[in-house]
Design a protein around this motif. Structure first.
Motif, PDB file in Angstrom:
ATOM      1  N   ALA A 141      23.869  51.741  28.941  1.00 38.46           N
ATOM      2  CA  ALA A 141      22.708  52.250  28.227  1.00 38.46           C
ATOM      3  C   ALA A 141      22.297  53.651  28.654  1.00 38.46           C
ATOM      4  CB  ALA A 141      21.529  51.294  28.417  1.00 38.46           C
ATOM      5  N   GLY A 142      22.808  54.137  29.778  1.00 31.77           N
ATOM      6  CA  GLY A 142      22.419  55.467  30.233  1.00 31.77           C
ATOM      7  C   GLY A 142      23.361  55.999  31.290  1.00 31.77           C
ATOM      8  N   ILE A 143      23.450  57.332  31.334  1.00 24.83           N
ATOM      9  CA  ILE A 143      24.289  58.027  32.311  1.00 24.83           C
ATOM     10  C   ILE A 143      23.557  59.293  32.725  1.00 24.83           C
ATOM     11  CG2 ILE A 143      26.513  59.144  32.754  1.00 24.83           C
ATOM     12  CD1 ILE A 143      27.565  57.663  30.244  1.00 24.83           C
ATOM     13  N   ASN A 144      23.486  59.540  34.028  1.00 29.27           N
ATOM     14  CA  ASN A 144      23.054  60.856  34.487  1.00 29.27           C
ATOM     15  C   ASN A 144      24.024  61.310  35.569  1.00 29.27           C
ATOM     16  OD1 ASN A 144      22.218  59.789  36.988  1.00 29.27           O
ATOM     17  ND2 ASN A 144      20.085  59.643  36.371  1.00 29.27           N
ATOM     18  N   GLU A 145      23.684  62.340  36.309  1.00 24.69           N
ATOM     19  CA  GLU A 145      24.627  62.880  37.288  1.00 24.69           C
ATOM     20  C   GLU A 145      24.902  61.939  38.446  1.00 24.69           C
ATOM     21  OE1 GLU A 145      24.115  66.858  38.586  1.00 24.69           O
ATOM     22  OE2 GLU A 145      23.590  67.578  36.599  1.00 24.69           O
ATOM     23  N   GLU A 146      23.950  61.040  38.757  1.00 23.79           N
ATOM     24  CA  GLU A 146      24.108  60.191  39.933  1.00 23.79           C
ATOM     25  C   GLU A 146      24.380  58.730  39.641  1.00 23.79           C
ATOM     26  OE1 GLU A 146      21.204  60.664  42.939  1.00 23.79           O
ATOM     27  OE2 GLU A 146      21.230  62.839  42.822  1.00 23.79           O
ATOM     28  N   CYS A 147      23.933  58.221  38.492  1.00 23.37           N
ATOM     29  CA  CYS A 147      24.081  56.786  38.261  1.00 23.37           C
ATOM     30  C   CYS A 147      24.261  56.460  36.783  1.00 23.37           C
ATOM     31  CB  CYS A 147      22.885  56.022  38.832  1.00 23.37           C
ATOM     32  SG  CYS A 147      21.304  56.463  38.122  1.00 23.37           S
ATOM     33  N   ILE A 148      24.632  55.189  36.543  1.00 21.79           N
ATOM     34  CA  ILE A 148      24.702  54.669  35.184  1.00 21.79           C
ATOM     35  C   ILE A 148      23.706  53.519  35.084  1.00 21.79           C
ATOM     36  CG2 ILE A 148      27.118  55.337  34.897  1.00 21.79           C
ATOM     37  CD1 ILE A 148      27.857  52.345  35.197  1.00 21.79           C
ATOM     38  N   LEU A 149      23.259  53.226  33.878  1.00 23.86           N
ATOM     39  CA  LEU A 149      22.323  52.137  33.624  1.00 23.86           C
ATOM     40  C   LEU A 149      23.028  51.076  32.798  1.00 23.86           C
ATOM     41  CD1 LEU A 149      19.509  50.804  33.507  1.00 23.86           C
ATOM     42  CD2 LEU A 149      19.024  52.268  31.525  1.00 23.86           C
ATOM     43  N   LEU A 150      23.044  49.840  33.315  1.00 23.95           N
ATOM     44  CA  LEU A 150      23.608  48.709  32.595  1.00 23.95           C
ATOM     45  C   LEU A 150      22.480  47.771  32.196  1.00 23.95           C
ATOM     46  CD1 LEU A 150      26.703  47.814  34.820  1.00 23.95           C
ATOM     47  CD2 LEU A 150      26.668  49.157  32.705  1.00 23.95           C
ATOM     48  N   GLU A 151      22.367  47.508  30.895  1.00 22.08           N
ATOM     49  CA  GLU A 151      21.397  46.540  30.399  1.00 22.08           C
ATOM     50  C   GLU A 151      22.092  45.201  30.216  1.00 22.08           C
ATOM     51  OE1 GLU A 151      19.833  48.343  26.851  1.00 22.08           O
ATOM     52  OE2 GLU A 151      18.343  49.479  27.985  1.00 22.08           O
TER      53      GLU A 151
ATOM     54  N   ASP B 187      32.721  33.236  37.275  1.00 23.00           N
ATOM     55  CA  ASP B 187      31.390  33.194  37.878  1.00 23.00           C
ATOM     56  C   ASP B 187      30.733  34.566  37.783  1.00 23.00           C
ATOM     57  OD1 ASP B 187      29.074  32.622  39.281  1.00 23.00           O
ATOM     58  OD2 ASP B 187      30.049  32.512  41.240  1.00 23.00           O
ATOM     59  N   ALA B 188      29.852  34.728  36.799  1.00 22.81           N
ATOM     60  CA  ALA B 188      29.075  35.951  36.632  1.00 22.81           C
ATOM     61  C   ALA B 188      27.599  35.561  36.607  1.00 22.81           C
ATOM     62  CB  ALA B 188      29.452  36.673  35.346  1.00 22.81           C
ATOM     63  N   GLN B 189      26.811  36.189  37.471  1.00 20.04           N
ATOM     64  CA  GLN B 189      25.394  35.869  37.590  1.00 20.04           C
ATOM     65  C   GLN B 189      24.566  36.962  36.917  1.00 20.04           C
ATOM     66  OE1 GLN B 189      24.326  32.977  39.156  1.00 20.04           O
ATOM     67  NE2 GLN B 189      26.520  32.495  39.261  1.00 20.04           N
ATOM     68  N   LYS B 190      23.750  36.564  35.927  1.00 17.81           N
ATOM     69  CA  LYS B 190      22.873  37.510  35.230  1.00 17.81           C
ATOM     70  C   LYS B 190      21.852  38.074  36.204  1.00 17.81           C
ATOM     71  CE  LYS B 190      23.936  37.466  30.814  1.00 17.81           C
ATOM     72  NZ  LYS B 190      24.436  38.645  30.171  1.00 17.81           N
ATOM     73  N   LEU B 191      21.600  39.344  36.081  1.00 18.58           N
ATOM     74  CA  LEU B 191      20.563  39.998  36.876  1.00 18.58           C
ATOM     75  C   LEU B 191      19.246  39.956  36.103  1.00 18.58           C
ATOM     76  CD1 LEU B 191      22.685  42.998  38.131  1.00 18.58           C
ATOM     77  CD2 LEU B 191      21.951  41.010  39.451  1.00 18.58           C
ATOM     78  N   PRO B 192      18.116  39.856  36.798  1.00 17.49           N
ATOM     79  CA  PRO B 192      16.830  39.718  36.106  1.00 17.49           C
ATOM     80  C   PRO B 192      16.334  41.000  35.437  1.00 17.49           C
ATOM     81  CG  PRO B 192      16.479  39.804  38.468  1.00 17.49           C
ATOM     82  CD  PRO B 192      17.968  39.766  38.244  1.00 17.49           C
ATOM     83  N   HIS B 193      16.933  42.136  35.770  1.00 14.48           N
ATOM     84  CA  HIS B 193      16.508  43.440  35.239  1.00 14.48           C
ATOM     85  C   HIS B 193      17.748  44.297  34.979  1.00 14.48           C
ATOM     86  CE1 HIS B 193      12.434  42.441  36.433  1.00 14.48           C
ATOM     87  NE2 HIS B 193      12.899  42.117  37.627  1.00 14.48           N
ATOM     88  N   PRO B 194      17.590  45.376  34.235  1.00 11.48           N
ATOM     89  CA  PRO B 194      18.712  46.317  34.087  1.00 11.48           C
ATOM     90  C   PRO B 194      19.165  46.805  35.470  1.00 11.48           C
ATOM     91  CG  PRO B 194      17.002  46.818  32.499  1.00 11.48           C
ATOM     92  CD  PRO B 194      16.434  45.780  33.431  1.00 11.48           C
ATOM     93  N   ALA B 195      20.430  47.142  35.586  1.00 12.51           N
ATOM     94  CA  ALA B 195      20.998  47.562  36.870  1.00 12.51           C
ATOM     95  C   ALA B 195      21.392  49.031  36.835  1.00 12.51           C
ATOM     96  CB  ALA B 195      22.228  46.717  37.196  1.00 12.51           C
TER      97      ALA B 195
END
Length: 87
Positions: free
Chosen positions: A37-47, A65-73
């Motif tokens: 969902a997003g990219i900048n110079e230091e990180c990416i955003l996964l929804e 085995d994949a565990q859903k995260l409670p928030h975007p990462a």
């Protein structure tokens, strides 16, 4: 023997070309998957992100085995080893 190679930068290639798609990111310690969902110079955003603890067979749909995260990462780009659209 050394080989001279010319690198050509292609617009909308790499992470930018995968924006909006569900990607899998192999990092130093974990595997993450989610919608890019997003990219900048230091990180990416996964929804709708998950941490993959066990992949299972890659030819099968879904993770063993994949565990859903409670928030975007947010994943630091310096920790990414490889990324792709996999599933």
């Amino acid at each position: 023997m050394k080989k001279i190679v010319q690198v050509t930068e292609v617009e909308d290639e790499g992470l930018e070309g995968l924006m909006g798609q569900v990607i899998t990111v192999w990092c130093l310690n974990y595997i993450y998957t989610g919608k890019l969902a997003g990219i900048n110079e230091e990180c990416i955003l996964l929804e709708d992100a998950s941490v993959v603890y066990e992949t299972g067979v890659f030819s099968e749909k879904g993770w063993k085995d994949a565990q859903k995260l409670p928030h975007p990462a947010y994943v630091m780009k310096r920790c990414i080893e490889s990324f792709m659209v996999l599933k």
